[in-house]
Every structure is written in structure tokens, then in C-alpha cells.
Motif scaffolding. Structure first.
Motif, PDB file in Angstrom:
ATOM      1  N   PHE A 102       0.832  -1.202   0.000  1.00 23.89           N
ATOM      2  CA  PHE A 102       0.000   0.000   0.000  1.00 23.89           C
ATOM      3  C   PHE A 102       0.868   1.254   0.000  1.00 23.89           C
ATOM      4  CE2 PHE A 102      -2.283   3.501   1.885  1.00 23.89           C
ATOM      5  CZ  PHE A 102      -3.526   3.440   1.287  1.00 23.89           C
ATOM      6  N   ILE A 103       1.888   1.274   0.841  1.00 26.41           N
ATOM      7  CA  ILE A 103       2.776   2.444   0.942  1.00 26.41           C
ATOM      8  C   ILE A 103       3.467   2.712  -0.394  1.00 26.41           C
ATOM      9  CG2 ILE A 103       4.929   3.265   1.985  1.00 26.41           C
ATOM     10  CD1 ILE A 103       3.937   1.957   4.622  1.00 26.41           C
ATOM     11  N   GLN A 104       3.941   1.657  -1.042  1.00 21.48           N
ATOM     12  CA  GLN A 104       4.617   1.830  -2.334  1.00 21.48           C
ATOM     13  C   GLN A 104       3.675   2.379  -3.400  1.00 21.48           C
ATOM     14  OE1 GLN A 104       7.890   1.631  -2.855  1.00 21.48           O
ATOM     15  NE2 GLN A 104       8.012   1.214  -0.670  1.00 21.48           N
ATOM     16  N   GLN A 105       2.432   1.969  -3.358  1.00 27.53           N
ATOM     17  CA  GLN A 105       1.469   2.390  -4.379  1.00 27.53           C
ATOM     18  C   GLN A 105       0.787   3.714  -4.049  1.00 27.53           C
ATOM     19  OE1 GLN A 105      -1.300  -0.761  -5.293  1.00 27.53           O
ATOM     20  NE2 GLN A 105       0.332  -2.296  -5.309  1.00 27.53           N
ATOM     21  N   ASN A 106       0.883   4.147  -2.813  1.00 21.26           N
ATOM     22  CA  ASN A 106       0.187   5.359  -2.364  1.00 21.26           C
ATOM     23  C   ASN A 106       1.137   6.244  -1.557  1.00 21.26           C
ATOM     24  OD1 ASN A 106      -2.830   4.622  -2.985  1.00 21.26           O
ATOM     25  ND2 ASN A 106      -1.921   2.807  -2.060  1.00 21.26           N
ATOM     26  N   ARG A 107       2.223   6.659  -2.179  1.00 26.62           N
ATOM     27  CA  ARG A 107       3.286   7.402  -1.497  1.00 26.62           C
ATOM     28  C   ARG A 107       2.776   8.675  -0.822  1.00 26.62           C
ATOM     29  NH1 ARG A 107       6.906   4.984   0.807  1.00 26.62           N
ATOM     30  NH2 ARG A 107       7.196   6.815   2.025  1.00 26.62           N
ATOM     31  N   VAL A 108       1.923   9.432  -1.493  1.00 25.73           N
ATOM     32  CA  VAL A 108       1.442  10.704  -0.942  1.00 25.73           C
ATOM     33  C   VAL A 108       0.632  10.448   0.332  1.00 25.73           C
ATOM     34  CG1 VAL A 108      -0.035  12.708  -1.364  1.00 25.73           C
ATOM     35  CG2 VAL A 108       1.479  11.884  -3.168  1.00 25.73           C
ATOM     36  N   VAL A 109      -0.258   9.476   0.279  1.00 25.91           N
ATOM     37  CA  VAL A 109      -1.072   9.131   1.446  1.00 25.91           C
ATOM     38  C   VAL A 109      -0.171   8.629   2.571  1.00 25.91           C
ATOM     39  CG1 VAL A 109      -2.852   7.572   2.337  1.00 25.91           C
ATOM     40  CG2 VAL A 109      -3.124   8.610   0.076  1.00 25.91           C
ATOM     41  N   ALA A 110       0.769   7.757   2.237  1.00 24.67           N
ATOM     42  CA  ALA A 110       1.668   7.185   3.244  1.00 24.67           C
ATOM     43  C   ALA A 110       2.507   8.274   3.907  1.00 24.67           C
ATOM     44  CB  ALA A 110       2.563   6.136   2.610  1.00 24.67           C
ATOM     45  N   ASP A 111       2.998   9.219   3.122  1.00 25.27           N
ATOM     46  CA  ASP A 111       3.790  10.317   3.689  1.00 25.27           C
ATOM     47  C   ASP A 111       2.932  11.172   4.626  1.00 25.27           C
ATOM     48  OD1 ASP A 111       6.015   9.441   2.327  1.00 25.27           O
ATOM     49  OD2 ASP A 111       5.879  10.963   0.751  1.00 25.27           O
ATOM     50  N   ARG A 112       1.690  11.403   4.238  1.00 29.78           N
ATOM     51  CA  ARG A 112       0.784  12.174   5.095  1.00 29.78           C
ATOM     52  C   ARG A 112       0.517  11.437   6.403  1.00 29.78           C
ATOM     53  NH1 ARG A 112      -5.121  12.307   4.330  1.00 29.78           N
ATOM     54  NH2 ARG A 112      -5.898  13.681   5.931  1.00 29.78           N
ATOM     55  N   VAL A 113       0.301  10.136   6.317  1.00 29.03           N
ATOM     56  CA  VAL A 113       0.025   9.333   7.507  1.00 29.03           C
ATOM     57  C   VAL A 113       1.228   9.353   8.457  1.00 29.03           C
ATOM     58  CG1 VAL A 113      -0.389   6.968   8.335  1.00 29.03           C
ATOM     59  CG2 VAL A 113      -1.755   7.909   6.459  1.00 29.03           C
ATOM     60  N   GLU A 114       2.428   9.371   7.933  1.00 32.66           N
ATOM     61  CA  GLU A 114       3.631   9.414   8.784  1.00 32.66           C
ATOM     62  C   GLU A 114       3.633  10.634   9.698  1.00 32.66           C
ATOM     63  OE1 GLU A 114       6.062   7.180   9.422  1.00 32.66           O
ATOM     64  OE2 GLU A 114       4.994   5.811   8.093  1.00 32.66           O
ATOM     65  N   THR A 115       2.995  11.714   9.290  1.00 33.54           N
ATOM     66  CA  THR A 115       2.959  12.929  10.116  1.00 33.54           C
ATOM     67  C   THR A 115       2.052  12.758  11.331  1.00 33.54           C
ATOM     68  OG1 THR A 115       1.115  14.006   8.942  1.00 33.54           O
ATOM     69  CG2 THR A 115       3.353  14.373   8.072  1.00 33.54           C
ATOM     70  N   PHE A 116       1.269  11.688  11.383  1.00 32.27           N
ATOM     71  CA  PHE A 116       0.338  11.465  12.483  1.00 32.27           C
ATOM     72  C   PHE A 116       0.964  10.724  13.670  1.00 32.27           C
ATOM     73  CE2 PHE A 116      -2.969  11.173   8.880  1.00 32.27           C
ATOM     74  CZ  PHE A 116      -3.085  12.547   8.828  1.00 32.27           C
ATOM     75  N   ARG A 117       2.199  10.287  13.530  1.00 35.84           N
ATOM     76  CA  ARG A 117       2.858   9.571  14.639  1.00 35.84           C
ATOM     77  C   ARG A 117       3.084  10.536  15.797  1.00 35.84           C
ATOM     78  NH1 ARG A 117       8.344   5.859  14.612  1.00 35.84           N
ATOM     79  NH2 ARG A 117       8.163   5.238  16.795  1.00 35.84           N
ATOM     80  N   THR A 118       2.767  10.062  16.999  1.00 36.58           N
ATOM     81  CA  THR A 118       2.991  10.903  18.169  1.00 36.58           C
ATOM     82  C   THR A 118       4.392  10.677  18.722  1.00 36.58           C
ATOM     83  OG1 THR A 118       2.107   9.304  19.753  1.00 36.58           O
ATOM     84  CG2 THR A 118       0.530  10.851  18.765  1.00 36.58           C
ATOM     85  N   TYR A 119       4.860  11.646  19.435  1.00 34.47           N
ATOM     86  CA  TYR A 119       6.218  11.634  19.974  1.00 34.47           C
ATOM     87  C   TYR A 119       6.483  10.427  20.876  1.00 34.47           C
ATOM     88  CZ  TYR A 119      10.300  13.175  22.595  1.00 34.47           C
ATOM     89  OH  TYR A 119      11.533  13.234  23.186  1.00 34.47           O
ATOM     90  N   ALA A 120       5.517  10.056  21.671  1.00 34.54           N
ATOM     91  CA  ALA A 120       5.713   9.010  22.680  1.00 34.54           C
ATOM     92  C   ALA A 120       5.452   7.588  22.186  1.00 34.54           C
ATOM     93  CB  ALA A 120       4.831   9.292  23.891  1.00 34.54           C
ATOM     94  N   GLU A 121       5.042   7.423  20.931  1.00 42.18           N
ATOM     95  CA  GLU A 121       4.727   6.077  20.437  1.00 42.18           C
ATOM     96  C   GLU A 121       5.982   5.267  20.170  1.00 42.18           C
ATOM     97  OE1 GLU A 121       0.822   5.609  17.845  1.00 42.18           O
ATOM     98  OE2 GLU A 121       1.970   7.376  17.232  1.00 42.18           O
ATOM     99  N   SER A 122       5.979   4.030  20.669  1.00 37.84           N
ATOM    100  CA  SER A 122       7.083   3.122  20.345  1.00 37.84           C
ATOM    101  C   SER A 122       6.937   2.699  18.885  1.00 37.84           C
ATOM    102  CB  SER A 122       7.035   1.888  21.242  1.00 37.84           C
ATOM    103  OG  SER A 122       5.922   1.072  20.897  1.00 37.84           O
ATOM    104  N   GLU A 123       7.968   2.094  18.360  1.00 41.63           N
ATOM    105  CA  GLU A 123       7.923   1.617  16.976  1.00 41.63           C
ATOM    106  C   GLU A 123       6.808   0.580  16.802  1.00 41.63           C
ATOM    107  OE1 GLU A 123       8.635   1.686  13.094  1.00 41.63           O
ATOM    108  OE2 GLU A 123       9.680   2.985  14.512  1.00 41.63           O
ATOM    109  N   LYS A 124       6.661  -0.320  17.767  1.00 38.93           N
ATOM    110  CA  LYS A 124       5.622  -1.353  17.692  1.00 38.93           C
ATOM    111  C   LYS A 124       4.230  -0.725  17.707  1.00 38.93           C
ATOM    112  CE  LYS A 124       5.754  -4.698  20.739  1.00 38.93           C
ATOM    113  NZ  LYS A 124       5.519  -5.709  21.776  1.00 38.93           N
ATOM    114  N   GLN A 125       4.024   0.244  18.601  1.00 32.99           N
ATOM    115  CA  GLN A 125       2.724   0.906  18.666  1.00 32.99           C
ATOM    116  C   GLN A 125       2.437   1.646  17.363  1.00 32.99           C
ATOM    117  OE1 GLN A 125       3.480   3.218  22.170  1.00 32.99           O
ATOM    118  NE2 GLN A 125       2.437   1.775  23.502  1.00 32.99           N
TER     119      GLN A 125
END
Length: 107
Positions: A9-32
Motif C-alpha cells: 500500500f505504501i509503495q502504491q500510495n506514497r502521498v497518502v503514506a507520507d501524510r500518515v507518517e505525520t500522524f505519529r505521536t512523539y511518545a509512540e514506540s515503533e511497535k505501537q
């Protein structure tokens, strides 16, 4: 989506995936973040751009329930569990209620 490949999905939808990456919170672990990111990516097409905050709130409800044992109404949990169907979280913690702990101590 029963068979959802995040990387595909990320490879086929780069713009959406990049936007979603901005939603990660500071305190989230990699697993979360991996779990919550998959939740968002699986469901983002069902929400219009103006509904993004609602989707993000639902993703936090799901993550809080899975990773921290937070409890919510049955109706809300049913909704987010349905939205998260198929997401596999490795080594997810197992939580017990106070009543379950007390019952075990009394046995």
C-alpha cells in the motif's frame, strides 16, 4: 480488507503514506506506531479529509486498548476492533481487570 499488505500500500500510495507518517505521536514506540499506522492506512479511504481527526481518534482508541489496556464502551470497542480486523500485533500485552486479579488471589 482481509488481505492488506502495508508495504505494498505504501509503495502504491506514497502521498497518502507520507501524510500518515505525520500522524505519529512523539511518545509512540515503533511497535505501537506500526500497529496504529496500519489501522489508519486500512481505513483512510473510508474517511474524507475533513474526517481525519475522527479516524485518528479511533486509531488512538484502538492503540490505547491494545497496548495499554484502556477500556471504552462496548459499542466503541466493537467498532475499532472491526476496523482493525486482520492487524497482527506481536507480543501484545495481556491485561487483567482488578476483579480478575482479586478473584485469583482469593482462590
Amino acid at each position: 480488507m482481509s488481505s492488506f499488505d502495508v508495504e505494498d500500500f505504501i509503495q502504491q500510495n506514497r502521498v497518502v503514506a507520507d501524510r500518515v507518517e505525520t500522524f505519529r505521536t512523539y511518545a509512540e514506540s515503533e511497535k505501537q506506531w506500526r500497529g496504529r499506522r496500519e489501522f489508519i492506512l486500512r481505513n483512510i479511504s473510508d474517511f474524507r479529509k475533513k474526517q481525519t481527526n475522527y479516524l485518528l481518534s479511533l486509531s488512538m482508541v484502538w492503540a490505547n486498548n491494545v497496548f495499554m489496556g484502556c477500556r471504552y464502551s462496548a459499542e466503541l470497542l466493537d467498532k475499532v476492533k472491526e476496523m482493525a480486523e486482520g492487524i497482527e500485533v506481536e507480543d501484545a500485552p495481556v491485561f487483567k481487570t482488578r476483579d480478575e486479579i482479586m478473584k485469583k488471589q482469593q482462590a
